[in-house]
Design a protein around this motif. Structure first.
Motif, short mmCIF file in Angstrom:
data_model
loop_
_atom_site.label_atom_id
_atom_site.label_comp_id
_atom_site.label_asym_id
_atom_site.label_seq_id
_atom_site.Cartn_x
_atom_site.Cartn_y
_atom_site.Cartn_z
N GLY A 68 -13.87 6.16 -3.28
CA GLY A 68 -13.16 7.44 -3.37
C GLY A 68 -11.83 7.35 -4.08
N GLY A 69 -11.44 6.14 -4.51
CA GLY A 69 -10.19 5.98 -5.25
C GLY A 69 -9.18 5.16 -4.49
N GLY A 70 -8.44 4.35 -5.22
CA GLY A 70 -7.42 3.53 -4.60
C GLY A 70 -7.80 2.06 -4.62
N ALA A 71 -6.99 1.27 -3.95
CA ALA A 71 -7.18 -0.18 -3.93
C ALA A 71 -7.53 -0.65 -2.53
CB ALA A 71 -5.92 -0.89 -4.42
N ARG A 72 -8.27 -1.75 -2.48
CA ARG A 72 -8.64 -2.39 -1.22
C ARG A 72 -8.33 -3.88 -1.33
NH1 ARG A 72 -14.75 -1.93 0.57
NH2 ARG A 72 -13.98 -0.04 1.63
N ILE A 73 -7.58 -4.39 -0.37
CA ILE A 73 -7.30 -5.82 -0.30
C ILE A 73 -7.86 -6.35 1.01
CG2 ILE A 73 -5.54 -7.61 -0.21
CD1 ILE A 73 -3.75 -5.90 -1.92
N ASP A 74 -8.72 -7.35 0.92
CA ASP A 74 -9.30 -8.01 2.09
C ASP A 74 -8.75 -9.42 2.20
OD1 ASP A 74 -10.84 -5.86 2.87
OD2 ASP A 74 -12.68 -6.58 1.93
N VAL A 75 -8.26 -9.75 3.37
CA VAL A 75 -7.83 -11.12 3.66
C VAL A 75 -8.74 -11.68 4.74
CG1 VAL A 75 -6.00 -12.56 4.61
CG2 VAL A 75 -5.42 -10.72 3.02
N SER A 76 -9.39 -12.79 4.45
CA SER A 76 -10.21 -13.49 5.44
C SER A 76 -9.43 -14.65 6.01
CB SER A 76 -11.51 -13.99 4.79
OG SER A 76 -12.31 -12.90 4.37
N TRP A 77 -9.15 -14.59 7.34
CA TRP A 77 -8.28 -15.58 7.99
C TRP A 77 -9.12 -16.41 8.96
CZ3 TRP A 77 -2.83 -14.75 7.09
CH2 TRP A 77 -2.02 -15.76 7.64
N PRO A 78 -9.07 -17.74 8.86
CA PRO A 78 -9.91 -18.57 9.71
C PRO A 78 -9.63 -18.38 11.20
CG PRO A 78 -8.94 -19.86 7.92
CD PRO A 78 -8.25 -18.53 7.92
N VAL A 79 -10.70 -18.36 12.00
CA VAL A 79 -10.54 -18.27 13.45
C VAL A 79 -10.12 -19.63 13.97
CG1 VAL A 79 -12.29 -16.47 13.61
CG2 VAL A 79 -12.96 -18.87 13.94
N TYR A 80 -9.56 -19.63 15.16
CA TYR A 80 -9.12 -20.89 15.78
C TYR A 80 -10.33 -21.65 16.31
CZ TYR A 80 -6.80 -24.17 18.87
OH TYR A 80 -6.37 -25.31 19.50
N ALA A 81 -10.43 -22.92 15.96
CA ALA A 81 -11.51 -23.76 16.44
C ALA A 81 -10.97 -24.74 17.47
CB ALA A 81 -12.14 -24.52 15.28
N GLY A 127 0.82 -1.21 0.00
CA GLY A 127 0.00 0.00 0.00
C GLY A 127 0.84 1.26 0.00
N VAL A 128 1.94 1.22 0.74
CA VAL A 128 2.84 2.37 0.78
C VAL A 128 3.53 2.56 -0.56
CG1 VAL A 128 5.00 3.23 1.79
CG2 VAL A 128 3.23 2.23 3.27
N ARG A 129 3.95 1.48 -1.19
CA ARG A 129 4.70 1.56 -2.44
C ARG A 129 3.83 2.03 -3.61
NH1 ARG A 129 9.48 -1.61 -3.27
NH2 ARG A 129 10.24 -2.63 -1.38
N HIS A 130 2.61 1.52 -3.69
CA HIS A 130 1.83 1.69 -4.91
C HIS A 130 0.66 2.65 -4.79
CE1 HIS A 130 4.07 -1.44 -6.94
NE2 HIS A 130 3.93 -2.21 -5.89
N GLY A 131 0.36 3.12 -3.60
CA GLY A 131 -0.76 4.04 -3.45
C GLY A 131 -0.32 5.45 -3.16
N ASP A 132 -1.27 6.29 -2.85
CA ASP A 132 -1.01 7.67 -2.45
C ASP A 132 -1.80 7.95 -1.19
OD1 ASP A 132 0.60 8.47 -4.75
OD2 ASP A 132 -1.27 8.33 -5.90
N GLU A 192 -6.20 -0.59 2.73
CA GLU A 192 -6.66 0.32 1.68
C GLU A 192 -5.63 1.41 1.45
OE1 GLU A 192 -11.40 0.61 2.00
OE2 GLU A 192 -10.38 1.26 3.82
N ASP A 193 -5.46 1.80 0.19
CA ASP A 193 -4.57 2.92 -0.12
C ASP A 193 -5.26 3.84 -1.12
OD1 ASP A 193 -3.75 2.30 -3.02
OD2 ASP A 193 -3.22 0.43 -2.00
N GLY A 194 -4.75 5.05 -1.23
CA GLY A 194 -5.29 5.99 -2.21
C GLY A 194 -4.64 5.77 -3.56
N GLY A 195 -4.89 6.68 -4.48
CA GLY A 195 -4.26 6.55 -5.79
C GLY A 195 -5.23 6.10 -6.85
#
Length: 225
Positions: free
Chosen positions: A211-224, A135-140, A159-162
């Motif tokens: 509003g602009g930019g990219a969003r990456i969502d990671v869904s990580w399993p909870v501990y069972a 996000g730091v490298r490729h966004g604003d 999330e980042d701008g750009g």
């Protein structure tokens, strides 16, 4: 097939040499300056130089870990040490660490009462570091990191701008050597992210940020239990 492999290996060596040179030069330069001017430097100057050298050394360590994980993912030899993990402190540590390397603002929002997740803590930290660094490298503008609970998962959002990521290249984002429009990084960070998340049974979604930019969502399993 042999020619393709030889070309990829040459690209890897060239990329590694380029990426390792900068932090290694920083470590050597600051340590040499401290040694040569020890009696003339104030305590604050010494602290600044050594702290900067430590940041560069951490970057070297991350690059080496990244390269080893690429090899392990490609050969199916990745080992995970999974256990119940509280994701909040790891996210806080990652954001604090990456913030030391950039003037960009990085915000963090952690929801209350997050469940523990099933994770190798070191690999989780690696995934989050690569996502925030991307996000730091490729966004604003500001990079916004948030953690929230979903049914059976904890969602990590970065999330980042750009300008965001065009639809036609999204399928390539988590492939090897992808660097986007800007020629920065090894092009392996998000490839490693994809491999590590998949190895933990999680998933990744890429979308536009309102509003602009990219969003990456990671869904990580909870501990069972």
């Amino acid at each position: 097939m042999t020619e393709d492999w030889e070309l990829e290996r040459s690209d890897l060596v060239a990329t590694l040499a380029h990426e390792l040179r900068s932090p290694l030069t920083g470590v050597k330069g600051f340590v040499q300056a401290v040694l040569n001017r020890w009696d003339r430097l104030t305590d604050e100057q010494k602290k600044f130089m050594l702290s900067t050298a430590l940041v560069d050394a951490d970057r070297l360590s991350r690059l080496i870990t990244e390269m080893l994980d690429v090899a392990r993912l490609d050969t199916g030899r990745l080992q995970l040490h999974r256990r119940p993990t509280d994701p909040g402190p790891i996210a806080q540590r990652v954001v604090g660490s990456v913030s030391m390397t950039t003037s960009r603002e990085i915000t963090l929002e952690v929801a209350d009462d997050l469940p523990e997740i099933d994770a190798d803590p070191d690999k989780l930290a690696q995934v989050l570091t690569n996502l925030v660094d991307n996000g730091v490298r490729h966004g604003d503008g500001t990079v916004a990191v948030s953690l929230a609970a979903e049914e059976g998962y904890v969602r990590f959002r970065v999330e980042d701008g750009g300008d965001g990521i065009p639809d036609q290249v999204r399928e390539h984002v988590f492939t090897k050597w992808w660097t986007g429009d800007k020629s920065m990084g090894t092009g392996l960070g998000l490839y490693v992210v994809g491999g590590l998340v998949d190895a933990h049974g999680g998933s990744i979604a890429l979308d536009d940020r309102p509003g602009g930019g990219a969003r990456i969502d990671v869904s990580w399993p909870v501990y069972a239990d």
